[in-house]
Design a protein around this motif. Structure first.
Motif, PDB file in Angstrom:
ATOM      1  N   VAL A   1       0.932  -1.209  -0.250  1.00 60.27           N
ATOM      2  CA  VAL A   1      -0.161  -0.687   0.045  1.00 60.27           C
ATOM      3  C   VAL A   1       0.419   1.156  -0.191  1.00 60.27           C
ATOM      4  N   GLY A   2       0.422   2.693  -0.603  1.00 57.41           N
ATOM      5  CA  GLY A   2       1.322   3.252  -0.220  1.00 57.41           C
ATOM      6  C   GLY A   2       0.731   4.582   0.516  1.00 57.41           C
ATOM      7  N   ILE A   3       1.394   4.355   1.232  1.00 57.49           N
ATOM      8  CA  ILE A   3       1.053   5.604   2.582  1.00 57.49           C
ATOM      9  C   ILE A   3       1.457   6.989   2.196  1.00 57.49           C
ATOM     10  N   MET A   4       0.553   7.929   2.080  1.00 57.84           N
ATOM     11  CA  MET A   4       1.059   9.611   1.933  1.00 57.84           C
ATOM     12  C   MET A   4       2.356   9.550   3.280  1.00 57.84           C
TER      13      MET A   4
ATOM     14  N   TYR B   1       1.920  14.926  -3.952  1.00 54.67           N
ATOM     15  CA  TYR B   1       2.169  14.730  -2.783  1.00 54.67           C
ATOM     16  C   TYR B   1       3.428  13.443  -2.885  1.00 54.67           C
ATOM     17  N   THR B   2       3.640  12.629  -1.884  1.00 58.43           N
ATOM     18  CA  THR B   2       5.265  11.394  -1.888  1.00 58.43           C
ATOM     19  C   THR B   2       4.470  10.337  -1.423  1.00 58.43           C
ATOM     20  N   HIS B   3       4.260   8.738  -1.510  1.00 61.99           N
ATOM     21  CA  HIS B   3       4.179   7.508  -1.205  1.00 61.99           C
ATOM     22  C   HIS B   3       5.101   7.025  -0.828  1.00 61.99           C
ATOM     23  N   VAL B   4       4.651   6.702   0.181  1.00 65.67           N
ATOM     24  CA  VAL B   4       5.975   5.528   0.730  1.00 65.67           C
ATOM     25  C   VAL B   4       4.920   4.174   0.683  1.00 65.67           C
ATOM     26  N   PHE B   5       5.735   2.855  -0.052  1.00 64.66           N
ATOM     27  CA  PHE B   5       5.347   1.958  -0.219  1.00 64.66           C
ATOM     28  C   PHE B   5       5.638   0.879   0.351  1.00 64.66           C
ATOM     29  N   VAL B   6       4.619   0.103   0.829  1.00 67.74           N
ATOM     30  CA  VAL B   6       5.086  -0.230   2.827  1.00 67.74           C
ATOM     31  C   VAL B   6       4.282  -2.090   2.658  1.00 67.74           C
TER      32      VAL B   6
ATOM     33  N   THR C   1       2.856  -5.130   8.174  1.00 69.45           N
ATOM     34  CA  THR C   1       3.400  -4.344   8.804  1.00 69.45           C
ATOM     35  C   THR C   1       3.350  -2.682   8.832  1.00 69.45           C
ATOM     36  N   MET C   2       2.915  -2.588   7.478  1.00 74.22           N
ATOM     37  CA  MET C   2       2.779  -1.039   7.157  1.00 74.22           C
ATOM     38  C   MET C   2       4.237   0.002   7.123  1.00 74.22           C
ATOM     39  N   ARG C   3       4.982  -0.711   6.640  1.00 74.08           N
ATOM     40  CA  ARG C   3       6.457  -1.249   7.035  1.00 74.08           C
ATOM     41  C   ARG C   3       7.709  -0.998   5.700  1.00 74.08           C
ATOM     42  N   PRO C   4       8.309   0.044   5.401  1.00 73.27           N
ATOM     43  CA  PRO C   4       8.805  -0.320   4.331  1.00 73.27           C
ATOM     44  C   PRO C   4      10.131  -1.642   4.100  1.00 73.27           C
TER      45      PRO C   4
END
Length: 192
Positions: free
Chosen positions: A92-95, A146-151, A155-158
């Motif tokens: 998932v992508g987290i903003m 915006y910027t997404h980090v995919f995790v 775990t909701m962690r990269p």
């Protein structure tokens, strides 16, 4: 005015690779008779997530369905330059950050053309830029994104591996070679 703001203000419709039309609603206007600031965040979210769902395998409606299989993103049938991705992401992508620069107002009953491009693609992150145009006009009204980090979903962690290959392939199609380029499309990918 900073250089980056000056470049954004000169953006044209052709500087964006993926486009989506939005019909404004009476409800979108604020008491000053232009689109409320919060509407822009919804517009950015709509075009970005539409692209992620249709071209990057980010399907929020079936990700918990155990009967679905995740095809190998390296196989020729999993991605195509002319058809949406068959790859199903497990991330998932987290903003993590967002921005919006306003140059000219729009309001109901305007029809808007939203343009999307990627200005930075990292190991597990992506920075999007969205241009907002009135139908029939080439001059940008608003530039934001915006910027997404995919995790990993669990775990909701990269992850150590970073962004999944299927997601990366879809985003690479929107990547511009020079985020200051104006009027020439600036992008490496084909128009979608």
């Amino acid at each position: 005015m900073s250089t980056s703001i000056a470049h954004k203000k000169r953006r044209l419709r052709s500087d964006y690779i993926y486009h989506q039309t939005h019909r404004t609603r009476w409800f979108d206007n604020d008491m000053y008779a232009h689109l409320n600031n919060t509407v822009y965040a919804m517009l950015f979210d709509s075009i970005i997530n539409t692209y992620l769902i249709t071209h990057c395998g980010m399907d929020p409606f079936t990700h918990n369905n155990p009967t679905l299989t995740t095809p190998d993103p390296s196989s020729s049938s999993s991605t195509s330059s002319s058809t949406p991705s068959k790859f199903k992401s497990n991330q998932v992508g987290i903003m993590v950050s967002s921005y919006c620069d306003y140059f000219s107002s729009v309001s109901f009953p305007d029809i808007l053309d939203l343009g999307l491009r990627v200005t930075k693609l990292g190991n597990s992150s992506v920075t999007y830029e969205v241009g907002v145009f009135k139908e029939g006009e080439d001059e940008v009204k608003v530039v934001g994104g915006y910027t997404h980090v995919f995790v990993a979903r669990e775990t909701m962690r990269p992850t150590r591996e970073g962004m999944e290959v299927g997601v990366r392939r879809g985003l690479e199609r929107l990547l511009v070679s020079d985020d200051t380029a104006v009027g020439g499309g600036g992008g490496k990918g084909a128009k979608l």
